[in-house]
Motif scaffolding. Sequence first.
Motif, PDB file in Angstrom:
ATOM      1  N   VAL A  12      20.559 -19.733   6.338  1.00  0.00           N
ATOM      2  CA  VAL A  12      20.755 -19.604   7.776  1.00  0.00           C
ATOM      3  C   VAL A  12      20.436 -20.952   8.429  1.00  0.00           C
ATOM      4  O   VAL A  12      19.422 -21.585   8.093  1.00  0.00           O
ATOM      5  CB  VAL A  12      19.837 -18.506   8.351  1.00  0.00           C
ATOM      6  CG1 VAL A  12      19.956 -18.434   9.868  1.00  0.00           C
ATOM      7  CG2 VAL A  12      20.161 -17.154   7.724  1.00  0.00           C
ATOM      8  N   GLU A  13      21.290 -21.389   9.334  1.00  0.00           N
ATOM      9  CA  GLU A  13      21.003 -22.600  10.110  1.00  0.00           C
ATOM     10  C   GLU A  13      20.135 -22.207  11.296  1.00  0.00           C
ATOM     11  O   GLU A  13      20.525 -21.357  12.111  1.00  0.00           O
ATOM     12  CB  GLU A  13      22.303 -23.243  10.588  1.00  0.00           C
ATOM     13  CG  GLU A  13      23.210 -23.721   9.459  1.00  0.00           C
ATOM     14  CD  GLU A  13      22.557 -24.795   8.600  1.00  0.00           C
ATOM     15  OE1 GLU A  13      21.884 -25.693   9.165  1.00  0.00           O
ATOM     16  OE2 GLU A  13      22.715 -24.730   7.358  1.00  0.00           O
ATOM     17  N   ALA A  14      18.962 -22.800  11.393  1.00  0.00           N
ATOM     18  CA  ALA A  14      18.025 -22.430  12.456  1.00  0.00           C
ATOM     19  C   ALA A  14      17.153 -23.626  12.812  1.00  0.00           C
ATOM     20  O   ALA A  14      16.596 -24.278  11.925  1.00  0.00           O
ATOM     21  CB  ALA A  14      17.142 -21.266  12.012  1.00  0.00           C
ATOM     22  N   ASN A  15      17.049 -23.926  14.083  1.00  0.00           N
ATOM     23  CA  ASN A  15      16.175 -24.995  14.576  1.00  0.00           C
ATOM     24  C   ASN A  15      16.498 -26.341  13.929  1.00  0.00           C
ATOM     25  O   ASN A  15      15.608 -27.159  13.692  1.00  0.00           O
ATOM     26  CB  ASN A  15      14.695 -24.628  14.332  1.00  0.00           C
ATOM     27  CG  ASN A  15      13.739 -25.431  15.200  1.00  0.00           C
ATOM     28  OD1 ASN A  15      14.103 -25.873  16.291  1.00  0.00           O
ATOM     29  ND2 ASN A  15      12.524 -25.627  14.707  1.00  0.00           N
ATOM     30  N   GLY A  16      17.759 -26.553  13.615  1.00  0.00           N
ATOM     31  CA  GLY A  16      18.196 -27.836  13.080  1.00  0.00           C
ATOM     32  C   GLY A  16      18.025 -28.017  11.590  1.00  0.00           C
ATOM     33  O   GLY A  16      18.256 -29.107  11.071  1.00  0.00           O
ATOM     34  N   ILE A  17      17.595 -26.969  10.881  1.00  0.00           N
ATOM     35  CA  ILE A  17      17.459 -27.059   9.427  1.00  0.00           C
ATOM     36  C   ILE A  17      18.137 -25.858   8.768  1.00  0.00           C
ATOM     37  O   ILE A  17      18.400 -24.841   9.416  1.00  0.00           O
ATOM     38  CB  ILE A  17      15.984 -27.120   8.970  1.00  0.00           C
ATOM     39  CG1 ILE A  17      15.245 -25.828   9.323  1.00  0.00           C
ATOM     40  CG2 ILE A  17      15.280 -28.342   9.561  1.00  0.00           C
ATOM     41  CD1 ILE A  17      13.853 -25.727   8.698  1.00  0.00           C
ATOM     42  N   ALA A  26      17.349  -1.993   5.265  1.00  0.00           N
ATOM     43  CA  ALA A  26      18.390  -1.749   6.252  1.00  0.00           C
ATOM     44  C   ALA A  26      18.780  -3.033   6.974  1.00  0.00           C
ATOM     45  O   ALA A  26      18.029  -4.015   6.992  1.00  0.00           O
ATOM     46  CB  ALA A  26      17.905  -0.704   7.245  1.00  0.00           C
ATOM     47  N   GLU A  27      19.950  -3.015   7.593  1.00  0.00           N
ATOM     48  CA  GLU A  27      20.437  -4.192   8.316  1.00  0.00           C
ATOM     49  C   GLU A  27      19.937  -4.252   9.760  1.00  0.00           C
ATOM     50  O   GLU A  27      19.881  -5.305  10.352  1.00  0.00           O
ATOM     51  CB  GLU A  27      21.972  -4.197   8.318  1.00  0.00           C
ATOM     52  CG  GLU A  27      22.599  -4.480   6.965  1.00  0.00           C
ATOM     53  CD  GLU A  27      22.514  -5.938   6.561  1.00  0.00           C
ATOM     54  OE1 GLU A  27      22.132  -6.769   7.408  1.00  0.00           O
ATOM     55  OE2 GLU A  27      22.824  -6.248   5.403  1.00  0.00           O
ATOM     56  N   GLY A  28      19.578  -3.104  10.331  1.00  0.00           N
ATOM     57  CA  GLY A  28      19.203  -3.091  11.742  1.00  0.00           C
ATOM     58  C   GLY A  28      17.707  -3.064  11.970  1.00  0.00           C
ATOM     59  O   GLY A  28      16.921  -3.589  11.178  1.00  0.00           O
ATOM     60  N   ASP A  29      17.305  -2.438  13.077  1.00  0.00           N
ATOM     61  CA  ASP A  29      15.881  -2.304  13.405  1.00  0.00           C
ATOM     62  C   ASP A  29      15.314  -1.074  12.708  1.00  0.00           C
ATOM     63  O   ASP A  29      16.054  -0.149  12.369  1.00  0.00           O
ATOM     64  CB  ASP A  29      15.720  -2.153  14.918  1.00  0.00           C
ATOM     65  CG  ASP A  29      16.111  -3.425  15.668  1.00  0.00           C
ATOM     66  OD1 ASP A  29      15.930  -4.511  15.098  1.00  0.00           O
ATOM     67  OD2 ASP A  29      16.598  -3.310  16.802  1.00  0.00           O
ATOM     68  N   PRO A  30      13.996  -1.002  12.513  1.00  0.00           N
ATOM     69  CA  PRO A  30      13.002  -2.037  12.821  1.00  0.00           C
ATOM     70  C   PRO A  30      12.968  -3.116  11.744  1.00  0.00           C
ATOM     71  O   PRO A  30      13.260  -2.848  10.576  1.00  0.00           O
ATOM     72  CB  PRO A  30      11.695  -1.247  12.850  1.00  0.00           C
ATOM     73  CG  PRO A  30      11.937  -0.127  11.872  1.00  0.00           C
ATOM     74  CD  PRO A  30      13.381   0.237  11.992  1.00  0.00           C
ATOM     75  N   VAL A  88      10.884 -20.012  13.060  1.00  0.00           N
ATOM     76  CA  VAL A  88      10.822 -18.546  13.010  1.00  0.00           C
ATOM     77  C   VAL A  88      11.581 -17.939  14.181  1.00  0.00           C
ATOM     78  O   VAL A  88      12.379 -17.004  14.012  1.00  0.00           O
ATOM     79  CB  VAL A  88       9.354 -18.060  13.000  1.00  0.00           C
ATOM     80  CG1 VAL A  88       9.292 -16.534  13.064  1.00  0.00           C
ATOM     81  CG2 VAL A  88       8.631 -18.572  11.754  1.00  0.00           C
ATOM     82  N   VAL A  89      11.368 -18.470  15.381  1.00  0.00           N
ATOM     83  CA  VAL A  89      12.059 -17.946  16.554  1.00  0.00           C
ATOM     84  C   VAL A  89      13.569 -18.147  16.423  1.00  0.00           C
ATOM     85  O   VAL A  89      14.363 -17.230  16.704  1.00  0.00           O
ATOM     86  CB  VAL A  89      11.528 -18.610  17.839  1.00  0.00           C
ATOM     87  CG1 VAL A  89      12.366 -18.214  19.056  1.00  0.00           C
ATOM     88  CG2 VAL A  89      10.062 -18.237  18.064  1.00  0.00           C
ATOM     89  N   ASP A  93      16.638 -15.391  16.222  1.00  0.00           N
ATOM     90  CA  ASP A  93      17.840 -15.477  17.056  1.00  0.00           C
ATOM     91  C   ASP A  93      19.102 -15.437  16.192  1.00  0.00           C
ATOM     92  O   ASP A  93      20.065 -14.722  16.501  1.00  0.00           O
ATOM     93  CB  ASP A  93      17.822 -16.764  17.877  1.00  0.00           C
ATOM     94  CG  ASP A  93      16.788 -16.758  18.993  1.00  0.00           C
ATOM     95  OD1 ASP A  93      16.299 -15.664  19.348  1.00  0.00           O
ATOM     96  OD2 ASP A  93      16.467 -17.848  19.504  1.00  0.00           O
ATOM     97  N   ALA A  94      19.090 -16.209  15.104  1.00  0.00           N
ATOM     98  CA  ALA A  94      20.267 -16.266  14.236  1.00  0.00           C
ATOM     99  C   ALA A  94      20.576 -14.920  13.594  1.00  0.00           C
ATOM    100  O   ALA A  94      21.743 -14.603  13.328  1.00  0.00           O
ATOM    101  CB  ALA A  94      20.066 -17.337  13.157  1.00  0.00           C
ATOM    102  N   LEU A  95      19.530 -14.137  13.349  1.00  0.00           N
ATOM    103  CA  LEU A  95      19.702 -12.831  12.715  1.00  0.00           C
ATOM    104  C   LEU A  95      19.881 -11.706  13.731  1.00  0.00           C
ATOM    105  O   LEU A  95      20.022 -10.537  13.352  1.00  0.00           O
ATOM    106  CB  LEU A  95      18.495 -12.525  11.813  1.00  0.00           C
ATOM    107  CG  LEU A  95      18.276 -13.470  10.634  1.00  0.00           C
ATOM    108  CD1 LEU A  95      17.037 -13.062   9.850  1.00  0.00           C
ATOM    109  CD2 LEU A  95      19.502 -13.515   9.718  1.00  0.00           C
ATOM    110  N   GLY A  96      19.843 -12.049  15.018  1.00  0.00           N
ATOM    111  CA  GLY A  96      20.035 -11.043  16.057  1.00  0.00           C
ATOM    112  C   GLY A  96      18.856 -10.108  16.224  1.00  0.00           C
ATOM    113  O   GLY A  96      19.026  -8.947  16.621  1.00  0.00           O
TER     114      GLY A  96
END
Length: 322
Positions: A12-17, A26-30, A88-89, A93-96
């Motif tokens: 996953v591309e996140a925070n520039g790395i 499961a794919e959703g919450d929680p 982490v944040v 975000d990338a994972l929704g």
Amino acid sequence: MAEAAAIRHRTVEANGISMHVAESGAEGDPAVVFLHGFPELWYSWRHQMAHLAARGYRCVAPDLRGYGGTAAPPDVASYSAFHVVGDVVALLDALGIQKVFVVGHDWGAIIAWYLCVFRPDRVTALVNTSVAFMRHVFIRAGAAAVKPTDFFHGNYGPTYYICRFQEPGVAEKEFSPANARYLMKQILCNRFTSSAVGGEKPADEEPLPPWLTEEDVGHFASEFERTGFTGPINYYRNMDRNWELAAPWADAKVEVPTRFIVGDGDLTYHYTGIQDYIHKGGFQADVPGLDSVVVIPGAGHFVQQEKADEVSQHIYDFISKF
């Protein structure tokens, strides 16, 4: 222990790395995000991922920056708590994922504490292990505050590993990738000392404890043989920087609902004054959201692996309340 969960891997591309992420369930919450410590990988959470995935949770365990399949920026300053919390944040975000249960260990616990101070809006509840929220080590407050490295130097001397880790290149002589398998055995089994590195290794090593297999050691070792240990060690080289940069949060407290788990044989549970702090009100004052402290008999530092079923159940019992 729980049966191995089906693990999905992706980048996953996140925070520039680029971040390597292991997922199960499961794919959703929680959703639950697991933050590993030093010198570990997402793999440290394999048992907890299996346990919670079987109970309907989406489990997300990244390799933190500098580890495993995640990018390792060359600049020491790129390993501050602000960078890693940002990772982490951005990953959420990338994972929704808007809000998440967070489980941390060792440096992952430190990052989780910072996450709950900086961005409590993203955390439903926290289960942290091994490293308590030591405000004086994490956040600069007041003119008489003592830098973390000075604190450890004053209490444990210049040969203490946190002190030895500060100068780039010095710790790397001890933590050679070529010795990764031996080092990981020593560290995971709580047998690591400065005399355990360098030179010839004994031909007959002590047997592994029942909770750790040669395959487990091999998984860790193969990654550190490839990446080396500089990225992980750079987290320690940012302790003073984190402490200084976090000064604006000097009065902040950890308000999110929290359970803390520690082994009674954990080195961190025997820091000077730490048990009085944890059990006599100081910890609760700094972490008003603290629901409970669990001390696990017979466990050392790697509690989530050593007492996997017990820790997994404590995590589930707590987060299932929400």
